[in-house]
Design a protein around this motif. Structure first.
Motif, PDB file in Angstrom:
ATOM      1  N   SER A  12       0.823  -1.212   0.000  1.00 40.98           N
ATOM      2  CA  SER A  12       0.000   0.000   0.000  1.00 40.98           C
ATOM      3  C   SER A  12       0.857   1.262   0.000  1.00 40.98           C
ATOM      4  CB  SER A  12      -0.952   0.002   1.190  1.00 40.98           C
ATOM      5  OG  SER A  12      -0.236   0.199   2.385  1.00 40.98           O
ATOM      6  N   CYS A  13       2.134   1.162   0.381  1.00 40.86           N
ATOM      7  CA  CYS A  13       3.019   2.322   0.359  1.00 40.86           C
ATOM      8  C   CYS A  13       3.460   2.640  -1.066  1.00 40.86           C
ATOM      9  CB  CYS A  13       4.236   2.062   1.234  1.00 40.86           C
ATOM     10  SG  CYS A  13       5.118   0.549   0.782  1.00 40.86           S
ATOM     11  N   GLY A  14       3.158   1.729  -2.011  1.00 37.78           N
ATOM     12  CA  GLY A  14       3.552   1.975  -3.385  1.00 37.78           C
ATOM     13  C   GLY A  14       4.743   1.142  -3.824  1.00 37.78           C
ATOM     14  N   HIS A  15       5.437   0.540  -2.861  1.00 39.24           N
ATOM     15  CA  HIS A  15       6.558  -0.313  -3.224  1.00 39.24           C
ATOM     16  C   HIS A  15       6.056  -1.680  -3.673  1.00 39.24           C
ATOM     17  CE1 HIS A  15       8.925   2.495  -0.502  1.00 39.24           C
ATOM     18  NE2 HIS A  15       9.440   2.631  -1.717  1.00 39.24           N
ATOM     19  N   THR A  16       6.903  -2.324  -4.467  1.00 43.04           N
ATOM     20  CA  THR A  16       6.590  -3.667  -4.943  1.00 43.04           C
ATOM     21  C   THR A  16       7.702  -4.588  -4.484  1.00 43.04           C
ATOM     22  OG1 THR A  16       5.514  -2.727  -6.864  1.00 43.04           O
ATOM     23  CG2 THR A  16       6.138  -5.023  -7.031  1.00 43.04           C
ATOM     24  N   ASP A  40       2.009  -1.620   4.448  1.00 42.95           N
ATOM     25  CA  ASP A  40       3.247  -1.037   3.929  1.00 42.95           C
ATOM     26  C   ASP A  40       4.307  -2.124   3.850  1.00 42.95           C
ATOM     27  OD1 ASP A  40       2.033   1.392   3.901  1.00 42.95           O
ATOM     28  OD2 ASP A  40       3.036   2.177   5.695  1.00 42.95           O
ATOM     29  N   CYS A  41       5.263  -1.952   2.966  1.00 41.45           N
ATOM     30  CA  CYS A  41       6.378  -2.889   2.913  1.00 41.45           C
ATOM     31  C   CYS A  41       7.182  -2.774   4.220  1.00 41.45           C
ATOM     32  CB  CYS A  41       7.270  -2.603   1.704  1.00 41.45           C
ATOM     33  SG  CYS A  41       8.331  -1.164   1.879  1.00 41.45           S
ATOM     34  N   PHE A  42       8.022  -3.730   4.451  1.00 38.36           N
ATOM     35  CA  PHE A  42       8.723  -3.794   5.732  1.00 38.36           C
ATOM     36  C   PHE A  42       9.569  -2.543   5.986  1.00 38.36           C
ATOM     37  CE2 PHE A  42      12.239  -5.439   8.447  1.00 38.36           C
ATOM     38  CZ  PHE A  42      11.477  -5.590   9.593  1.00 38.36           C
ATOM     39  N   GLU A  43      10.268  -2.075   4.946  1.00 33.01           N
ATOM     40  CA  GLU A  43      11.122  -0.889   5.108  1.00 33.01           C
ATOM     41  C   GLU A  43      10.304   0.340   5.507  1.00 33.01           C
ATOM     42  OE1 GLU A  43      14.410  -0.528   5.212  1.00 33.01           O
ATOM     43  OE2 GLU A  43      14.384  -2.719   5.161  1.00 33.01           O
ATOM     44  N   CYS A  44       9.151   0.520   4.822  1.00 35.36           N
ATOM     45  CA  CYS A  44       8.312   1.685   5.137  1.00 35.36           C
ATOM     46  C   CYS A  44       7.708   1.556   6.532  1.00 35.36           C
ATOM     47  CB  CYS A  44       7.198   1.845   4.108  1.00 35.36           C
ATOM     48  SG  CYS A  44       7.816   2.469   2.544  1.00 35.36           S
ATOM     49  N   TYR A  45       7.318   0.339   6.873  1.00 36.03           N
ATOM     50  CA  TYR A  45       6.753   0.085   8.199  1.00 36.03           C
ATOM     51  C   TYR A  45       7.763   0.463   9.281  1.00 36.03           C
ATOM     52  CZ  TYR A  45       5.160  -2.546  12.259  1.00 36.03           C
ATOM     53  OH  TYR A  45       4.782  -2.902  13.521  1.00 36.03           O
TER      54      TYR A  45
HETATM   55 ZN   LIG Z   1       7.367   0.781   1.051  1.00 38.16          ZN
END
Ligand SMILES: [Zn+2]
Length: 162
Positions: A12-16, A40-45
């Motif tokens: 949902s953060c836009g990363h794949t 969100d992906c782990f990094e964004c989280y």
């Molecule tokens: Zn992300």
């Protein structure tokens, strides 16, 4: 047709990102992948939570410093010599120690306000460095009447700090 083990998730953060779901049961992979896509992906989280935590901690520190500031003003205590970071730390230590000493000696009835003013606050006002408070923070409270007099008279005393 076989169920893939590696799934591409659009977070949902836009990363794949590709994720290995080989450990999930085949009939759970699609559901799990869908659930991941709502997050969100782990990094964004990690980043979001890290930021929240330090923002909260900074706010707490600011509140603590404000309380100390009010009390310092009332007690005639000056700012200390040191970096901003040291100041924040040392002023809170100073506040804790002096409040502890007040409880120990004045609230308990052992000594009066006048004693506290001359034996504690007067030398405390003369100690001008963050370093002194930080270095001495681990002493027990009863050591401080003597430590304060020594500190006021040492190179950390405001007559000797350039
Ligand atoms: Zn992300």
């Amino acid at each position: 047709m076989s169920i893939p083990t590696t799934w591409t998730i659009d977070y949902s953060c836009g990363h794949t990102g590709d994720i290995d779901l080989s450990k999930k049961r085949v009939d759970q992979r699609a559901g799990y992948a869908k659930w991941l896509e709502q997050r969100d992906c782990f990094e964004c989280y990690k980043q979001k939570n890290g930021k929240k935590e330090s923002a909260e901690r900074a706010k707490e520190r600011a509140v603590e410093l404000e309380k100390v500031g009010t009390w310092e003003e009332r007690s005639g205590l000056e700012d200390l010599d040191g970096s901003d970071k040291q100041q924040a730390w040392a002023r809170v230590i100073r506040g804790d120690i002096l409040a502890g000493l007040y409880d120990l000696y004045v609230e308990s009835g052992e000594h009066d306000e006048e004693w506290f003013e001359s034996k504690i606050l007067t030398p405390a006002r003369m100690i001008a460095t963050c370093r002194w408070w930080i270095d001495n923070r681990d002493f027990e409270l009863p050591a401080f009447p003597e430590l304060l007099i020594a500190g006021a008279d040492s190179e950390d005393g405001n007559e000797n700090v350039a």
